[in-house]
Design a protein around this motif. Structure first.
Motif, PDB file in Angstrom:
ATOM      1  N   HIS A  12       0.861  -1.196   0.000  1.00 46.59           N
ATOM      2  CA  HIS A  12       0.000   0.000   0.000  1.00 46.59           C
ATOM      3  C   HIS A  12       0.892   1.238   0.000  1.00 46.59           C
ATOM      4  N   ILE A  13       1.882   1.224   0.893  1.00 41.74           N
ATOM      5  CA  ILE A  13       2.719   2.421   1.071  1.00 41.74           C
ATOM      6  C   ILE A  13       3.608   2.640  -0.145  1.00 41.74           C
ATOM      7  N   SER A  14       4.215   1.571  -0.650  1.00 43.19           N
ATOM      8  CA  SER A  14       5.157   1.779  -1.773  1.00 43.19           C
ATOM      9  C   SER A  14       4.424   2.194  -3.052  1.00 43.19           C
ATOM     10  N   GLN A  15       3.137   1.836  -3.165  1.00 48.00           N
ATOM     11  CA  GLN A  15       2.389   2.197  -4.379  1.00 48.00           C
ATOM     12  C   GLN A  15       1.702   3.561  -4.272  1.00 48.00           C
ATOM     13  N   ALA A  16       1.746   4.167  -3.088  1.00 46.32           N
ATOM     14  CA  ALA A  16       0.991   5.418  -2.887  1.00 46.32           C
ATOM     15  C   ALA A  16       1.778   6.624  -3.369  1.00 46.32           C
ATOM     16  N   SER A  17       1.061   7.620  -3.919  1.00 46.59           N
ATOM     17  CA  SER A  17       1.747   8.841  -4.350  1.00 46.59           C
ATOM     18  C   SER A  17       1.660   9.926  -3.276  1.00 46.59           C
ATOM     19  N   SER A  18       0.783   9.717  -2.284  1.00 43.71           N
ATOM     20  CA  SER A  18       0.750  10.673  -1.170  1.00 43.71           C
ATOM     21  C   SER A  18       0.341   9.938   0.110  1.00 43.71           C
ATOM     22  N   THR A  19       0.215  10.689   1.190  1.00 40.92           N
ATOM     23  CA  THR A  19      -0.089  10.094   2.504  1.00 40.92           C
ATOM     24  C   THR A  19      -1.408   9.314   2.460  1.00 40.92           C
TER      25      THR A  19
ATOM     26  N   PHE B 200       7.016  -2.899   9.340  1.00 42.14           N
ATOM     27  CA  PHE B 200       6.638  -1.501   9.566  1.00 42.14           C
ATOM     28  C   PHE B 200       6.414  -1.282  11.063  1.00 42.14           C
ATOM     29  N   ILE B 201       6.468  -0.008  11.452  1.00 43.82           N
ATOM     30  CA  ILE B 201       6.199   0.363  12.844  1.00 43.82           C
ATOM     31  C   ILE B 201       4.919   1.182  12.884  1.00 43.82           C
ATOM     32  N   MET B 202       4.067   0.881  13.841  1.00 42.50           N
ATOM     33  CA  MET B 202       2.888   1.705  14.081  1.00 42.50           C
ATOM     34  C   MET B 202       3.058   2.287  15.482  1.00 42.50           C
ATOM     35  N   THR B 203       2.851   3.591  15.609  1.00 42.61           N
ATOM     36  CA  THR B 203       3.209   4.183  16.910  1.00 42.61           C
ATOM     37  C   THR B 203       2.038   4.310  17.871  1.00 42.61           C
ATOM     38  N   GLN B 204       2.420   4.423  19.106  1.00 38.99           N
ATOM     39  CA  GLN B 204       1.504   4.828  20.165  1.00 38.99           C
ATOM     40  C   GLN B 204       1.019   6.240  19.826  1.00 38.99           C
TER      41      GLN B 204
END
Ligand code: FAD
Length: 317
Positions: free
Chosen positions: A6-13, A206-210
């Protein structure tokens, strides 16, 4: 699809949400009612938290006590399957060490794989309510990294019983937790980061934060991760403040600071509605700044507040 894809194919946030399984007795419709107003903004996935059962002592007729396991919420795996089926998007189950032995974990992972769930957020879980500190289940895992190793093993076709024939390899994308303000049990951020780095080296993708309320802490954390050689995507977790009680509850439960500017503004509010307005505006500003800084995803903890999250997200996406 994997979160890393998802992230590598995205052009924005990108946008993602997190939900809690509802309390027992509610149906899947309560999840749809919660999520429907949020789906207009095309989230890429939805995380579903996991809540271990609690141990209670119930008095029997002969006045002795019996220890019973009480599950307050329906299962995360089933909710993920329902979300995927209903909305045709990815669901990311949280997976914890607490309350599971390795065999139960393996069975649950096999179920996830069978359902076509591609991602799992691997966590230790907190201590049970009756424990002073986290106690692993007999035959279970003490730290998230051990559970993560089990997931990675399964990705390599390694099952607990070595005589399993044609067990097949899973292909889970593995997430891990990160703490911009340090995990509360770690002696300092450096040591906490070293353990996080160990999890990345052991295969976390990947890391997901508090949650955090001060972007500066997140930016410093990202810089410290880079410094420590962590190069996986770091996804910020975001939550609105919507009442005065949270000024003490959130620091106590999640070990996060509330910036003075925000706490002062909330203290001045006369009603929860006023708090919601302040909390929404704060989260809008936080989100705008993070997006402008190019974070890969804005991940919102929706926790019972879909209307507030909708009001934030519509300003950003
Ligand atoms: P770990 O990585 O095991 O770390 C726990 C502590 O031990 C840290 O202080 C770490 O520094 C230290 N440590 C790590 N490895 C070692 C080692 N090898 N030796 C010595 N010390 C070590 N909880 C739930 O119950 N359900 C959820 O759905 C849930 N979702 C969450 C989602 C996110 C994004 C976050 C940030 C947290 C979530 N939690 C959830 C809470 C989480 O389970 C707790 O914060 C828990 O106390 C720690 O989990 P962890 O995976 O970070 O543990």
């Amino acid at each position: 699809m994997k979160i890393t894809e998802h992230i590598s194919q995205a052009s924005s946030t990108l946008l993602s949400y997190e939900i809690l399984p509802p309390l027992k007795g509610k149906t899947i419709q309560s999840i749809y009612d919660h999520l429907d107003p949020l789906m207009d903004f095309n989230p890429s996935w939805i995380n579903v938290t996991y809540h271990r059962s609690e141990t209670m002592f119930k008095k029997k007729l002969d006045s002795t006590f019996e220890k019973v396991e009480v599950r307050k919420r329906p299962g995360t795996v089933g909710i993920c399957a329902a979300i995927m089926n209903h909305y045709k998007i990815d669901a990311v189950p949280h997976f914890i060490c607490g309350g599971f032995n390795m065999r139960e974990t393996e069975d649950a992972l096999i179920d996830l794989n069978f359902l076509g769930i591609d991602n799992v957020l691997v966590l230790r879980g907190d201590a049970a309510k009756n424990e002073a500190s986290f106690e692993p289940e007999p035959g279970g895992h003490k730290y998230a990294i051990e559970l993560q190793r089990q997931v990675v093993n399964l990705n390599n076709g390694v099952y607990i019983d070595t005589d399993i024939q044609n067990g097949g390899k899973t292909n889970f994308c593995v997430g891990t937790a990160g703490y911009p303000e340090k995990h509360f049990e770690a002696p300092n951020l450096e040591i906490d980061l070293q353990y996080t780095k160990d999890k990345i080296d052991a295969g976390a993708d990947f890391i997901m934060t508090q949650m955090f309320f001060d972007n500066k802490k997140f930016f410093e954390y990202v810089a410290a991760c880079k410094q420590a050689g962590i190069n996986v995507p770091i996804i910020p977790g975001l939550k609105p403040i919507t009442n005065k009680k949270q000024l003490s509850v959130l620091p106590r439960i999640f070990h996060v600071d509330i910036p003075t500017e925000l706490s002062t503004a909330i203290m001045k509010c006369k009603t929860d509605e006023e708090c919601e307005i302040v909390g929404t505006e704060w989260l809008v500003q936080q989100s705008k700044e993070l997006k402008a800084a190019g974070v890969p995803v804005l991940h919102y903890y929706t926790l019972g507040k879909p209307k507030v999250i909708r009001n934030v997200v519509k300003e950003i996406f």
